[in-house]
Design a protein around this motif. Structure first.
Motif, PDB file in Angstrom:
ATOM      1  N   GLU A 173      -4.548 -25.177  -3.358  1.00 35.06           N
ATOM      2  CA  GLU A 173      -3.277 -24.493  -3.628  1.00 35.06           C
ATOM      3  C   GLU A 173      -3.363 -23.016  -3.264  1.00 35.06           C
ATOM      4  OE1 GLU A 173      -2.787 -25.398  -7.728  1.00 35.06           O
ATOM      5  OE2 GLU A 173      -1.974 -27.414  -7.361  1.00 35.06           O
ATOM      6  N   ARG A 174      -4.521 -22.418  -3.522  1.00 43.06           N
ATOM      7  CA  ARG A 174      -4.707 -21.005  -3.161  1.00 43.06           C
ATOM      8  C   ARG A 174      -4.652 -20.831  -1.640  1.00 43.06           C
ATOM      9  NH1 ARG A 174      -3.476 -16.306  -3.650  1.00 43.06           N
ATOM     10  NH2 ARG A 174      -5.011 -14.644  -3.899  1.00 43.06           N
ATOM     11  N   ALA A 175      -5.199 -21.792  -0.916  1.00 41.67           N
ATOM     12  CA  ALA A 175      -5.143 -21.740   0.543  1.00 41.67           C
ATOM     13  C   ALA A 175      -3.699 -21.838   1.032  1.00 41.67           C
ATOM     14  CB  ALA A 175      -5.986 -22.855   1.153  1.00 41.67           C
ATOM     15  N   VAL A 176      -2.892 -22.645   0.340  1.00 44.03           N
ATOM     16  CA  VAL A 176      -1.467 -22.738   0.674  1.00 44.03           C
ATOM     17  C   VAL A 176      -0.784 -21.402   0.411  1.00 44.03           C
ATOM     18  CG1 VAL A 176       0.732 -23.827   0.081  1.00 44.03           C
ATOM     19  CG2 VAL A 176      -1.341 -25.231   0.249  1.00 44.03           C
ATOM     20  N   VAL A 223      -0.860 -31.233  -1.894  1.00 42.99           N
ATOM     21  CA  VAL A 223      -2.209 -30.854  -2.303  1.00 42.99           C
ATOM     22  C   VAL A 223      -2.967 -31.993  -2.985  1.00 42.99           C
ATOM     23  CG1 VAL A 223      -3.512 -29.347  -3.861  1.00 42.99           C
ATOM     24  CG2 VAL A 223      -1.808 -28.380  -2.308  1.00 42.99           C
ATOM     25  N   PRO A 224      -2.385 -32.710  -3.960  1.00 40.16           N
ATOM     26  CA  PRO A 224      -3.136 -33.822  -4.568  1.00 40.16           C
ATOM     27  C   PRO A 224      -3.557 -34.883  -3.546  1.00 40.16           C
ATOM     28  CG  PRO A 224      -1.273 -33.233  -5.939  1.00 40.16           C
ATOM     29  CD  PRO A 224      -1.104 -32.484  -4.651  1.00 40.16           C
ATOM     30  N   GLN A 225      -2.683 -35.177  -2.590  1.00 40.54           N
ATOM     31  CA  GLN A 225      -3.023 -36.155  -1.562  1.00 40.54           C
ATOM     32  C   GLN A 225      -4.151 -35.641  -0.671  1.00 40.54           C
ATOM     33  OE1 GLN A 225      -2.045 -39.248  -1.179  1.00 40.54           O
ATOM     34  NE2 GLN A 225      -3.174 -39.607   0.715  1.00 40.54           N
ATOM     35  N   LEU A 226      -4.065 -34.363  -0.295  1.00 38.13           N
ATOM     36  CA  LEU A 226      -5.091 -33.779   0.555  1.00 38.13           C
ATOM     37  C   LEU A 226      -6.442 -33.772  -0.164  1.00 38.13           C
ATOM     38  CD1 LEU A 226      -6.027 -32.326   3.086  1.00 38.13           C
ATOM     39  CD2 LEU A 226      -5.097 -30.190   2.137  1.00 38.13           C
ATOM     40  N   ALA A 227      -6.441 -33.392  -1.432  1.00 31.14           N
ATOM     41  CA  ALA A 227      -7.684 -33.387  -2.204  1.00 31.14           C
ATOM     42  C   ALA A 227      -8.276 -34.798  -2.289  1.00 31.14           C
ATOM     43  CB  ALA A 227      -7.425 -32.834  -3.600  1.00 31.14           C
ATOM     44  N   LEU A 234      -2.846 -23.004   4.788  1.00 30.00           N
ATOM     45  CA  LEU A 234      -2.407 -24.388   4.891  1.00 30.00           C
ATOM     46  C   LEU A 234      -0.887 -24.384   4.866  1.00 30.00           C
ATOM     47  CD1 LEU A 234      -4.864 -26.203   2.421  1.00 30.00           C
ATOM     48  CD2 LEU A 234      -4.848 -26.399   4.912  1.00 30.00           C
ATOM     49  N   PRO A 235      -0.232 -25.393   5.447  1.00 29.60           N
ATOM     50  CA  PRO A 235       1.237 -25.425   5.489  1.00 29.60           C
ATOM     51  C   PRO A 235       1.844 -25.367   4.091  1.00 29.60           C
ATOM     52  CG  PRO A 235       0.315 -27.076   6.962  1.00 29.60           C
ATOM     53  CD  PRO A 235      -0.837 -26.539   6.163  1.00 29.60           C
ATOM     54  N   PRO A 236       2.970 -24.692   3.950  1.00 27.31           N
ATOM     55  CA  PRO A 236       3.600 -24.541   2.631  1.00 27.31           C
ATOM     56  C   PRO A 236       4.041 -25.861   2.005  1.00 27.31           C
ATOM     57  CG  PRO A 236       5.043 -23.749   4.375  1.00 27.31           C
ATOM     58  CD  PRO A 236       3.710 -23.978   5.001  1.00 27.31           C
ATOM     59  N   ASP A 237       4.271 -26.885   2.841  1.00 27.18           N
ATOM     60  CA  ASP A 237       4.702 -28.176   2.312  1.00 27.18           C
ATOM     61  C   ASP A 237       3.532 -29.153   2.123  1.00 27.18           C
ATOM     62  OD1 ASP A 237       4.113 -28.527   4.963  1.00 27.18           O
ATOM     63  OD2 ASP A 237       5.878 -29.768   5.411  1.00 27.18           O
ATOM     64  N   ALA A 275     -13.208 -31.603   8.681  1.00 25.22           N
ATOM     65  CA  ALA A 275     -12.772 -30.526   9.581  1.00 25.22           C
ATOM     66  C   ALA A 275     -11.445 -30.907  10.251  1.00 25.22           C
ATOM     67  CB  ALA A 275     -13.839 -30.256  10.631  1.00 25.22           C
ATOM     68  N   THR A 276     -11.334 -32.138  10.704  1.00 21.26           N
ATOM     69  CA  THR A 276     -10.103 -32.606  11.353  1.00 21.26           C
ATOM     70  C   THR A 276      -8.933 -32.589  10.383  1.00 21.26           C
ATOM     71  OG1 THR A 276     -11.349 -34.008  12.878  1.00 21.26           O
ATOM     72  CG2 THR A 276      -9.026 -34.522  12.564  1.00 21.26           C
ATOM     73  N   ARG A 277      -9.172 -33.068   9.168  1.00 18.40           N
ATOM     74  CA  ARG A 277      -8.064 -33.121   8.168  1.00 18.40           C
ATOM     75  C   ARG A 277      -7.599 -31.734   7.792  1.00 18.40           C
ATOM     76  NH1 ARG A 277      -4.112 -33.356   6.334  1.00 18.40           N
ATOM     77  NH2 ARG A 277      -3.239 -34.580   4.610  1.00 18.40           N
ATOM     78  N   LEU A 278      -8.508 -30.798   7.603  1.00 18.63           N
ATOM     79  CA  LEU A 278      -8.107 -29.445   7.250  1.00 18.63           C
ATOM     80  C   LEU A 278      -7.408 -28.749   8.422  1.00 18.63           C
ATOM     81  CD1 LEU A 278     -11.165 -28.225   5.145  1.00 18.63           C
ATOM     82  CD2 LEU A 278      -8.861 -28.774   4.322  1.00 18.63           C
ATOM     83  N   ALA A 279      -7.861 -29.020   9.625  1.00 19.20           N
ATOM     84  CA  ALA A 279      -7.237 -28.415  10.800  1.00 19.20           C
ATOM     85  C   ALA A 279      -5.827 -28.952  11.018  1.00 19.20           C
ATOM     86  CB  ALA A 279      -8.095 -28.671  12.047  1.00 19.20           C
ATOM     87  N   ALA A 280      -5.598 -30.207  10.621  1.00 18.81           N
ATOM     88  CA  ALA A 280      -4.290 -30.818  10.822  1.00 18.81           C
ATOM     89  C   ALA A 280      -3.268 -30.276   9.847  1.00 18.81           C
ATOM     90  CB  ALA A 280      -4.400 -32.332  10.664  1.00 18.81           C
TER      91      ALA A 280
END
Length: 201
Positions: free
Chosen positions: A147-150, A161-165, A155-158, A196-201
């Motif tokens: 969330e802090r990265a958002v 976060v729970p799904q990404l985690a 990270l994109p504003p939309d 790395a791929t997931r965070l870059a996407a």
């Protein structure tokens, strides 16, 4: 008298740490059910009564082992990542430190949190509650870091976060299990690429 008492307390704490270190080694391979007062007493050359003085029962020993495993995870994974600034750099550090901790086999069975979670996930009781609380704290911290990265625009504003985690954690957990099953470091290489791929996407 005070110095003698302090010395006994110090020796008692050192003995407790020694017991818990060995208990974590055992639990990482044989699970918490693999722990027993008798086994630890034999392995460490300590009397059963001495072990009972520290823990009192097998369940208390298991709970103390869960708590000790959490402390090691905090020291090996969370605290080093906190040295980095909030945001995506800290998220990457958390995941990398977790994989490094498991890959280095600090415990014979890799990540003790992974091992005991699988053992007790369907067994209600105090031990499962303690394990679940530890996992929930970790997941909440990972989500807060994302969330802090958002908030920082990294990270994109939309972002969900729970799904990404969930996805990031899944990559690491799969690598931990597969690396043990196949005795291979390749799962960690693939997990690092996937993260790395997931965070870059």
């Amino acid at each position: 008298m005070g110095m003698k008492t302090d010395g006994r307390l110090l020796r008692g704490e050192q003995t407790r740490r020694l017991i818990l270190r060995h208990a974590m080694d055992i639990a990482s391979v044989d699970g918490l059910e693999g722990l027993s007062i008798g086994r630890l007493a034999t392995d460490l050359g300590i009397s059963k009564s001495g072990l009972f003085a520290h823990f009192g029962s097998k369940e208390e020993l298991q709970l103390a082992t869960v708590a000790a495993g959490r402390e090691v995870f905090q020291a090996e994974v969370v605290e080093p990542a906190r040295a980095l600034p909030p945001g995506i750099a800290r998220v990457r550090a958390l995941l990398e430190r977790w994989m490094d901790y498991a890959e280095r086999r600090i415990f014979p069975g890799g990540c003790i949190i992974y091992a005991i979670s699988a053992e007790f996930d369907a067994r209600p009781g105090r031990i499962r509650d303690a394990i679940a609380a530890n996992r929930a704290d970790w997941q909440a911290y990972l989500e807060r870091s994302l969330e802090r990265a958002v908030e920082l625009g990294e990270l994109p504003p939309d972002s969900d976060v729970p799904q990404l985690a969930f996805e990031l954690e899944s990559h690491v957990l799969h690598a931990v299990g597969a690396s043990l099953l196949y005795d291979s470091a390749e799962p960690f290489t693939r997990a690092r690429a996937a993260v790395a791929t997931r965070l870059a996407a």
